[in-house]
Design an enzyme around this catalytic site. Structure first.
Site, PDB file in Angstrom:
ATOM      1  N   HIS A  34      43.334  36.337  41.376  1.00 17.27           N
ATOM      2  CA  HIS A  34      43.775  35.212  42.202  1.00 17.27           C
ATOM      3  C   HIS A  34      43.262  35.451  43.620  1.00 17.27           C
ATOM      4  CE1 HIS A  34      46.725  38.108  43.528  1.00 17.27           C
ATOM      5  NE2 HIS A  34      47.232  38.202  42.316  1.00 17.27           N
ATOM      6  N   HIS A  37      43.451  38.974  45.227  1.00 17.48           N
ATOM      7  CA  HIS A  37      42.381  39.916  44.886  1.00 17.48           C
ATOM      8  C   HIS A  37      41.097  39.569  45.642  1.00 17.48           C
ATOM      9  CE1 HIS A  37      44.810  39.911  40.994  1.00 17.48           C
ATOM     10  NE2 HIS A  37      44.795  41.194  41.283  1.00 17.48           N
TER      11      HIS A  37
HETATM   12  P1  AMP Z   1      46.489  44.311  40.375  1.00 10.48           P
HETATM   13  O1  AMP Z   1      45.411  43.566  39.660  1.00 10.48           O
HETATM   14  O2  AMP Z   1      47.806  43.627  40.371  1.00 10.48           O
HETATM   15  O3  AMP Z   1      46.545  45.769  39.979  1.00 10.48           O
HETATM   16  O4  AMP Z   1      46.061  44.311  41.897  1.00 10.48           O
HETATM   17  C1  AMP Z   1      44.782  44.759  42.291  1.00 10.48           C
HETATM   18  C2  AMP Z   1      44.748  44.855  43.790  1.00 10.48           C
HETATM   19  O5  AMP Z   1      45.000  43.572  44.356  1.00 10.48           O
HETATM   20  C3  AMP Z   1      45.820  45.808  44.337  1.00 10.48           C
HETATM   21  O6  AMP Z   1      45.256  46.537  45.410  1.00 10.48           O
HETATM   22  C4  AMP Z   1      46.887  44.851  44.803  1.00 10.48           C
HETATM   23  O7  AMP Z   1      47.676  45.379  45.839  1.00 10.48           O
HETATM   24  C5  AMP Z   1      46.048  43.684  45.297  1.00 10.48           C
HETATM   25  N1  AMP Z   1      46.827  42.448  45.349  1.00 10.48           N
HETATM   26  C6  AMP Z   1      47.578  41.909  44.358  1.00 10.48           C
HETATM   27  N2  AMP Z   1      48.200  40.792  44.778  1.00 10.48           N
HETATM   28  C7  AMP Z   1      47.833  40.623  46.085  1.00 10.48           C
HETATM   29  C8  AMP Z   1      48.164  39.660  47.097  1.00 10.48           C
HETATM   30  N3  AMP Z   1      48.982  38.643  46.854  1.00 10.48           N
HETATM   31  N4  AMP Z   1      47.609  39.811  48.322  1.00 10.48           N
HETATM   32  C9  AMP Z   1      46.770  40.857  48.582  1.00 10.48           C
HETATM   33  N5  AMP Z   1      46.427  41.797  47.677  1.00 10.48           N
HETATM   34  C10 AMP Z   1      46.957  41.689  46.440  1.00 10.48           C
END
Ligand code: AMP
Length: 285
Positions: A34, A37
């Protein structure tokens, strides 16, 4: 965008980029991408000549009762979003290539990896630290970018990289939110329409709690209890925690200091949502 499904392919590409003198920014993800990311891709692109993202649903960070099987997976859409944002390479390995059946190593970060989310998810940060260490060793980027949305995770990764002398600069990207304040998350897809309407109360409450704790003489012991009540009154099923911490150490504090952070996790039906905010120094008495 070049898609590499094996370690040897991605290593060869990273070596080629380094030999060409290009600096490399890495953005590890679990996919179901989203705008949150993609904002990290922008951070990496600002800092480095080349950007590589990874998409890997890390089995080590899910407990047996958690949503590993149900976690949303759509590599085609992820690839299109990454390439549309200017990401030059995607590493999307198979589970067995990173975690063969006899995989035996665990990285555990004490201190910042304890309390808060670690109470409900005791193996979660070991799983995160172990996969991130592996990805950093495979990609060997100059910079790796993680979201402040997962604030404790970011602290664990910073500490692991410092303690193990990994030669990489870790950057945090600010939390990207929906228009109503809900922090973007791949798990928001699980919410029903009713739950989705309740969900912004988490952010709303910690923002109000931040204002309250900044008032002269305010004590978190009272405000934390108030915030828990607000989140439940809004319709959340349960509250794992609402903690006020020192942003550097993640140790609990009771009164606002120069670097406060409110961290929270709460359950809405089957879905666990997390969020956090800085309590700005300017608000501190
Ligand atoms: P995930 O796919 O949930 O493991 O997240 C991958 C990366 O994206 C991690 O570094 C998360 O902290 C970051 N991330 C997830 N959601 C958000 C958001 N809403 N804003 C900024 N970074 C995000």
């Amino acid at each position: 965008m070049i898609i590499c499904k094996t370690k040897s392919e991605i290593r060869a590409l990273m070596t080629q980029w380094r030999q060409e003198g290009q600096t490399i920014g890495a953005v590890p993800t679990m996919g179901a991408l989203h705008e949150g990311h993609l904002s990290l891709i922008d951070v990496a692109a600002r800092e480095c000549d080349r950007v590589v993202a990874s998409v890997f649903v890390n089995p080590l960070q899910f407990a047996p009762h958690e949503d590993f099987d149900a976690y949303p997976r759509d590599l085609e859409s992820d690839g299109a979003m990454l390439s549309g944002r200017g990401c030059q390479a995607l590493f999307a390995p198979e589970r067995v290539s990173l975690f063969p059946a006899d995989f035996s190593t665990n990285i555990s970060v004490a201190g910042v990896g304890e309390n808060h989310c670690a109470i409900a998810r005791p193996h979660f940060f070991d799983g995160v630290a172990t996969i991130v260490a592996k990805l950093l060793l495979i990609l060997r980027p100059d910079v790796a970018v993680f979201g402040e949305k997962d604030f404790q995770q970011l602290a664990v990764i910073r500490r692991m990289v410092r303690d193990l002398d990994v030669d990489v600069r870790i950057l945090g990207g600010p939390t990207v939110r929906e228009a109503d304040g809900l922090a973007m998350s791949s798990r928001n897809q699980y919410l029903s329409a009713d739950e989705r309407a309740i969900a912004p109360a988490l952010f709303r409450t910690i923002r109000q709690a931040g204002e309250r704790v900044s008032a002269p003489g305010a004590k978190w012991s009272e405000i934390g209890a108030w915030a828990t009540g607000e989140i439940l009154a809004a319709g959340f099923t349960s509250v794992d925690y609402v903690d006020f911490v020192d942003a550097a150490t993640l140790e609990m504090i009771d009164q606002a200091g120069p670097e406060g952070r409110i961290l929270t996790a709460a359950r809405l039906g089957e879905t666990r949502l997390i969020d956090n905010i800085a309590v700005a120094p300017s608000q501190v008495d």
